[in-house]
Design a protein around this motif. Structure first.
Motif, PDB file in Angstrom:
ATOM      1  N   UNK A  91     -35.458  56.196 -26.123  1.00  0.00           N
ATOM      2  CA  UNK A  91     -36.866  56.434 -26.473  1.00  0.00           C
ATOM      3  C   UNK A  91     -37.102  56.324 -27.976  1.00  0.00           C
ATOM      4  N   UNK A  92     -36.233  56.958 -28.776  1.00  0.00           N
ATOM      5  CA  UNK A  92     -36.406  56.907 -30.226  1.00  0.00           C
ATOM      6  C   UNK A  92     -36.026  55.553 -30.787  1.00  0.00           C
ATOM      7  N   UNK A  93     -34.946  54.981 -30.286  1.00  0.00           N
ATOM      8  CA  UNK A  93     -34.445  53.711 -30.810  1.00  0.00           C
ATOM      9  C   UNK A  93     -35.425  52.568 -30.563  1.00  0.00           C
ATOM     10  N   UNK A  94     -36.187  52.650 -29.464  1.00  0.00           N
ATOM     11  CA  UNK A  94     -37.148  51.593 -29.141  1.00  0.00           C
ATOM     12  C   UNK A  94     -38.199  51.500 -30.250  1.00  0.00           C
ATOM     13  N   UNK A  95     -38.645  52.653 -30.738  1.00  0.00           N
ATOM     14  CA  UNK A  95     -39.632  52.640 -31.824  1.00  0.00           C
ATOM     15  C   UNK A  95     -39.012  52.057 -33.092  1.00  0.00           C
ATOM     16  N   UNK A  96     -37.759  52.399 -33.328  1.00  0.00           N
ATOM     17  CA  UNK A  96     -37.099  51.939 -34.549  1.00  0.00           C
ATOM     18  C   UNK A  96     -36.897  50.424 -34.536  1.00  0.00           C
ATOM     19  N   UNK A  97     -36.461  49.903 -33.392  1.00  0.00           N
ATOM     20  CA  UNK A  97     -36.150  48.471 -33.312  1.00  0.00           C
ATOM     21  C   UNK A  97     -37.356  47.622 -32.926  1.00  0.00           C
ATOM     22  N   UNK A  98     -38.465  48.288 -32.589  1.00  0.00           N
ATOM     23  CA  UNK A  98     -39.680  47.526 -32.300  1.00  0.00           C
ATOM     24  C   UNK A  98     -39.824  47.094 -30.863  1.00  0.00           C
ATOM     25  N   UNK A  99     -39.230  47.782 -29.952  1.00  0.00           N
ATOM     26  CA  UNK A  99     -39.398  47.444 -28.530  1.00  0.00           C
ATOM     27  C   UNK A  99     -38.078  47.413 -27.789  1.00  0.00           C
ATOM     28  N   UNK A 100     -38.184  47.464 -26.455  1.00  0.00           N
ATOM     29  CA  UNK A 100     -36.967  47.482 -25.642  1.00  0.00           C
ATOM     30  C   UNK A 100     -36.217  46.162 -25.726  1.00  0.00           C
ATOM     31  N   UNK A 101     -36.979  45.068 -25.731  1.00  0.00           N
ATOM     32  CA  UNK A 101     -36.346  43.744 -25.785  1.00  0.00           C
ATOM     33  C   UNK A 101     -35.493  43.572 -27.036  1.00  0.00           C
ATOM     34  N   UNK A 102     -36.077  43.797 -28.229  1.00  0.00           N
ATOM     35  CA  UNK A 102     -35.269  43.658 -29.450  1.00  0.00           C
ATOM     36  C   UNK A 102     -34.080  44.602 -29.480  1.00  0.00           C
ATOM     37  N   UNK A 103     -34.261  45.819 -28.948  1.00  0.00           N
ATOM     38  CA  UNK A 103     -33.144  46.766 -28.941  1.00  0.00           C
ATOM     39  C   UNK A 103     -32.012  46.237 -28.053  1.00  0.00           C
ATOM     40  N   UNK A 104     -32.372  45.797 -26.843  1.00  0.00           N
ATOM     41  CA  UNK A 104     -31.344  45.288 -25.928  1.00  0.00           C
ATOM     42  C   UNK A 104     -30.653  44.080 -26.528  1.00  0.00           C
ATOM     43  N   UNK A 105     -31.449  43.219 -27.192  1.00  0.00           N
ATOM     44  CA  UNK A 105     -30.860  42.014 -27.799  1.00  0.00           C
ATOM     45  C   UNK A 105     -29.884  42.406 -28.902  1.00  0.00           C
ATOM     46  N   UNK A 106     -30.250  43.417 -29.675  1.00  0.00           N
ATOM     47  CA  UNK A 106     -29.389  43.856 -30.769  1.00  0.00           C
ATOM     48  C   UNK A 106     -28.065  44.409 -30.231  1.00  0.00           C
ATOM     49  N   UNK A 107     -28.183  45.261 -29.189  1.00  0.00           N
ATOM     50  CA  UNK A 107     -26.964  45.836 -28.584  1.00  0.00           C
ATOM     51  C   UNK A 107     -26.101  44.722 -28.022  1.00  0.00           C
ATOM     52  N   UNK A 108     -26.724  43.778 -27.304  1.00  0.00           N
ATOM     53  CA  UNK A 108     -25.961  42.683 -26.693  1.00  0.00           C
ATOM     54  C   UNK A 108     -25.283  41.841 -27.760  1.00  0.00           C
ATOM     55  N   UNK A 109     -25.984  41.620 -28.878  1.00  0.00           N
ATOM     56  CA  UNK A 109     -25.402  40.799 -29.951  1.00  0.00           C
ATOM     57  C   UNK A 109     -24.170  41.497 -30.538  1.00  0.00           C
ATOM     58  N   UNK A 110     -24.309  42.790 -30.800  1.00  0.00           N
ATOM     59  CA  UNK A 110     -23.174  43.529 -31.356  1.00  0.00           C
ATOM     60  C   UNK A 110     -21.996  43.518 -30.381  1.00  0.00           C
ATOM     61  N   UNK A 111     -22.315  43.677 -29.091  1.00  0.00           N
ATOM     62  CA  UNK A 111     -21.248  43.684 -28.097  1.00  0.00           C
ATOM     63  C   UNK A 111     -20.565  42.326 -28.021  1.00  0.00           C
ATOM     64  N   UNK A 112     -21.360  41.274 -28.158  1.00  0.00           N
ATOM     65  CA  UNK A 112     -20.790  39.929 -28.149  1.00  0.00           C
ATOM     66  C   UNK A 112     -19.794  39.760 -29.287  1.00  0.00           C
ATOM     67  N   UNK A 113     -20.167  40.279 -30.458  1.00  0.00           N
ATOM     68  CA  UNK A 113     -19.263  40.169 -31.598  1.00  0.00           C
ATOM     69  C   UNK A 113     -17.985  40.953 -31.333  1.00  0.00           C
ATOM     70  N   UNK A 114     -18.143  42.089 -30.676  1.00  0.00           N
ATOM     71  CA  UNK A 114     -16.978  42.914 -30.381  1.00  0.00           C
ATOM     72  C   UNK A 114     -16.066  42.220 -29.377  1.00  0.00           C
ATOM     73  N   UNK A 115     -16.655  41.443 -28.483  1.00  0.00           N
ATOM     74  CA  UNK A 115     -15.860  40.748 -27.484  1.00  0.00           C
ATOM     75  C   UNK A 115     -14.814  39.871 -28.135  1.00  0.00           C
ATOM     76  N   UNK A 116     -15.173  39.335 -29.292  1.00  0.00           N
ATOM     77  CA  UNK A 116     -14.219  38.481 -29.993  1.00  0.00           C
ATOM     78  C   UNK A 116     -13.013  39.252 -30.503  1.00  0.00           C
ATOM     79  N   UNK A 117     -13.223  40.537 -30.869  1.00  0.00           N
ATOM     80  CA  UNK A 117     -12.130  41.337 -31.428  1.00  0.00           C
ATOM     81  C   UNK A 117     -11.301  42.024 -30.356  1.00  0.00           C
ATOM     82  N   UNK A 118     -11.967  42.440 -29.300  1.00  0.00           N
ATOM     83  CA  UNK A 118     -11.300  43.239 -28.281  1.00  0.00           C
ATOM     84  C   UNK A 118     -10.953  42.384 -27.078  1.00  0.00           C
ATOM     85  N   UNK A 119      -9.853  42.747 -26.411  1.00  0.00           N
ATOM     86  CA  UNK A 119      -9.565  42.100 -25.131  1.00  0.00           C
ATOM     87  C   UNK A 119     -10.486  42.735 -24.113  1.00  0.00           C
ATOM     88  N   UNK A 120     -11.456  42.069 -23.717  1.00  0.00           N
ATOM     89  CA  UNK A 120     -12.391  42.621 -22.752  1.00  0.00           C
ATOM     90  C   UNK A 120     -13.257  41.512 -22.235  1.00  0.00           C
TER      91      UNK A 120
END
Lengths: 484, 222
Positions: A91-120
């Motif tokens: 609820x709070x993060x949505x206001x900070x990131x400007x909406x659910x879509x941008x928040x989800x995209x940001x999380x997914x992007x960070x996770x994608x970067x992590x995929x490169x470092x971690x075996x997963x």
């Protein structure tokens, strides 16, 4: 949701990860018909060529820890459900990131970067109203595109009834729903809640709540600060054994205090203080109120993950657990069963397990077999029931008839029996010989010759001090049961 | 027809169900919360099965536990006597030091316990456990692996005097029915020693035959 890779899995061989069911498999194993959630035995039969690894939840929690940390850096107050699955209140993060879509995209992007470092594997992100809907939104997302649900009720209404299974079990109830002609959560949500309550009781109401998007129980009770528990250590804890002991102790203390207050936690925050001054905290959540075993497991997974990833430099000098989302569910009395007794009994068995070890607190389940010792499938109390080794519904001709002996040695015990012209006359019990007054048998028991077993004869021998079930093989007698 | 006919006036008396009311002897086979029932008798006399049978009634409402010191108790016999499989937990403990602690832990949370008591357990441990059972209102069945429990522990004492089996006949048939002659004594028997017989056919129905003449019952022992 985050799929995990076993570092000890051979990279060029097919692999099956199991507990009592399949929890992971490589592509070549999946292609022969193995599916996630399939019973272990079925999967092993379908893929005998696969290397079988037993699931290690503590290790999975350790692997998942960097993912949790990464998400926590973006959105505070992460709730970890199990290794691989976490909920984040946005609820709070949505206001900070400007909406659910941008928040989800940001999380997914960070996770994608992590995929490169971690075996997963792939990280799946879903956003919806409530944890249940969000979990299935993530399940229907792809690694490229998070699933942001705009109409949660509409989304839930299209889900199959089987989605309830993970959240609440209730296999029989789900089968009954199907038998009644319901197939989706929307069908279920259309029924009056009172009707489900009168027919299925609490599980029916819970299923209806999930189907209508009301899965998060609101409990307005305040949490008294004294309900939290903490420990301080003069000498920093660095060994895993010491950490495990402290975690178990603290978890027991927490639940004991909560029980006295008549509440049970759905969420706990585990906080550790490192010797070098830093503090780590993590929230764990459960759909059901935490039991002692469940809470102890989670505290242990979390502490192990922190210790093994060097997350608490210098060792642990302070440990605390704070409950949240308290509900009275742990004290709810059922109509037909004594729920409070069940909770107390579970606690007693857990305590006995702690004293004796898990292999000494057991439950049995009937299975097929010809000898009394074969007809019980043992499993440790509190763990999933083991798969049948022998089909209970098979005919088992020649099975030893009831009544069954009340005492059955774990292995056949050699015993002295005296014979006269092939008929039993005396049996040695301890230091004395007892005359055999009468007997029944022999009943032939044909062994599995292909497995090296030999044929044997069974006798029921009756003496003045009781009756015994004996097996005679190659001229030697063995005790198989005492009709005590 | 004459052979199979029923004398008028008797058929109705036989088929009319009796109201549920225990006889005094049947009452001995129903556990009382907070009380200890002691089973005394040599291995083979059927007391393990009887002890498990006593757990059948409490298992209908809550978990029950069998504390097994030998590691031999078979849940199959318990299921046959009516104990619900999902409510029966078997705890194996042969450690003399841990046994009182484990028993105390179980008494803290379980409604009914069948416990085999190791021979060398100290009297004061047993007395403390009896007090705990009384305080927690736990129904307890104890079977000593030694020479019996010390005095003052058991509310009711059931001693096996003899066991007879029917069904097996020098190689023919199979064990079918057991008759167990018991002697009840202690406060639970109102201070009067009573002898009665229990018939067990391997199902959950155990029939109590009251007021047997013990000499007559022992005639066919074995």
């Amino acid at each position: 949701m985050w799929s995990l890779t076993r570092p000890d899995a051979p990279s060029d061989e097919p692999v099956l990860v199991v507990d009592d069911r399949v929890t992971g498999a490589t592509e070549d194993v999946l292609t022969v018909g193995v599916t996630l959630g399939m019973p272990r035995r079925d999967a092993e039969a379908l893929a005998p060529f696969a290397t079988v690894l037993v699931r290690d939840l503590a290790d999975e929690a350790r692997c998942f820890e960097p993912v949790v940390e990464m998400v926590e850096n973006l959105v505070p107050r992460v709730e970890v459900v199990s290794p691989g699955l976490m909920f984040v209140p946005v609820a709070g993060a949505v206001r900070f990131y400007g909406g659910e879509g941008p928040l989800a995209a940001e999380v997914a992007k960070e996770l994608d970067e992590l995929t490169g470092d971690q075996r997963g594997g792939d990280a799946l992100v879903g956003i919806a109203d409530g944890p249940f809907a969000a979990r299935w939104a993530a399940a229907t997302a792809t690694s490229d595109e998070p699933h942001v649900v705009a109409d949660t009720i509409g989304f839930l209404s299209r889900l199959d009834l089987s989605t309830l299974r993970e959240a609440m079990g209730g296999e029989e109830m789900i089968d009954t729903f199907r038998w009644l002609g319901l197939s989706t959560l929307g069908d279920l949500a259309g029924l009056p809640r009172e009707t489900l309550a009168s027919r299925f009781g609490n599980p029916g109401v819970l299923a209806h709540r999930l189907a209508t998007g009301e899965d998060r129980l609101v409990d307005p009770r305040d949490i008294h600060p004294e309900l939290g528990v903490q420990m301080s250590f003069e000498e920093p804890l660095e060994s895993l054994d010491a950490v495990a002991f402290a975690g178990r102790n603290l978890a027991e203390r927490l639940l004991k205090g909560l029980r006295a207050a008549g509440v049970a936690p759905h969420t706990v925050t585990v906080i550790v203080e490192a010797a070098q001054g830093s503090t780590r905290e993590r929230i764990w959540r459960s759909a059901d109120p935490f039991t002692e075993k469940a809470l102890t497991d989670r505290v242990w997974w979390q502490l192990r993950a922190w210790v093994e990833t060097a997350g608490v430099p210098g060792g642990i000098v302070g440990l605390s657990i704070t409950p949240a989302d308290l509900s009275g569910e742990g004290r709810q009395l059922g109509l037909l069963t004594d729920e409070s007794s069940s909770i107390e009994a579970d606690r007693a068995f857990a305590r006995a397990q702690a004293l004796l070890g898990p292999d000494r607190v057991l439950q049995g389940r009937a299975q097929g077999g010809r000898m009394p010792g074969e007809r019980v499938a043992w499993s440790r109390w509190g763990e999933p029931e083991v798969e049948w080794e022998r089909d209970l519904d098979a005919p088992w001709p020649g099975a030893t008839p009831s009544p069954s002996p009340a005492l059955v040695p774990p292995r056949l015990q050699p015993i002295d029996v005296e014979w006269d012209a092939g008929l039993p006359t005396r049996i040695r019990l301890g230091s004395r010989w007892e005359p055999v007054l009468t007997w029944s048998g022999p009943w032939r028991l044909s062994g599995r010759w292909w497995a090296g077993e030999r044929d044997a004869d069974r006798y029921q021998l009756v003496t003045s001090v009781g009756a015994f079930l004996c097996v005679v093989s190659k001229g030697k007698a063995f005790l198989a049961g005492v009709y005590d | 027809m004459g052979i199979h006919g029923v004398t008028p006036g008797f058929a109705e008396d036989i088929t009319t169900p009796l109201p549920v009311q225990y006889t005094r002897e049947e009452g001995f086979l129903h556990l009382q919360p907070g009380r200890v029932t002691e089973l005394i008798g040599a291995p083979g006399t059927g007391l393990t099965r009887l002890g498990l049978k006593l757990l059948a009634e409490p298992s209908r409402v809550a978990s029950v536990v069998a504390l097994d010191t030998r590691g031999w108790i078979s849940p199959e016999a318990a299921w046959e006597t009516g104990v619900l499989a999902e409510r029966l937990v078997i705890v194996r403990c042969d450690d003399l030091i841990l046994w009182p602690k484990v028993t105390a832990a179980l008494l803290e949370g379980v409604r009914a316990v069948y416990a085999e008591v190791p021979a060398l357990i100290k009297d004061h441990d047993l007395r403390r456990l009896t007090g705990l059972a009384r305080a927690r209102k736990v129904a307890v069945v104890m079977r000593s692996m030694g020479n019996g429990l010390p005095t003052g522990i058991a509310h009711l004492r059931l001693r096996a005097l003899g066991v007879t089996w029917e069904g097996a006949d020098r190689g023919h048939g199979k064990l079918k029915k057991r008759r167990l002659v018991l002697e009840a004594s202690g406060k639970g028997a109102a201070g009067i020693t009573r002898r009665f017989e229990v018939e067990d056919e391997g199902t959950d129905a155990v029939r109590v035959v009251s007021d047997v003449v013990i000499d007559q019952a022992r005639r066919s022992v074995g």
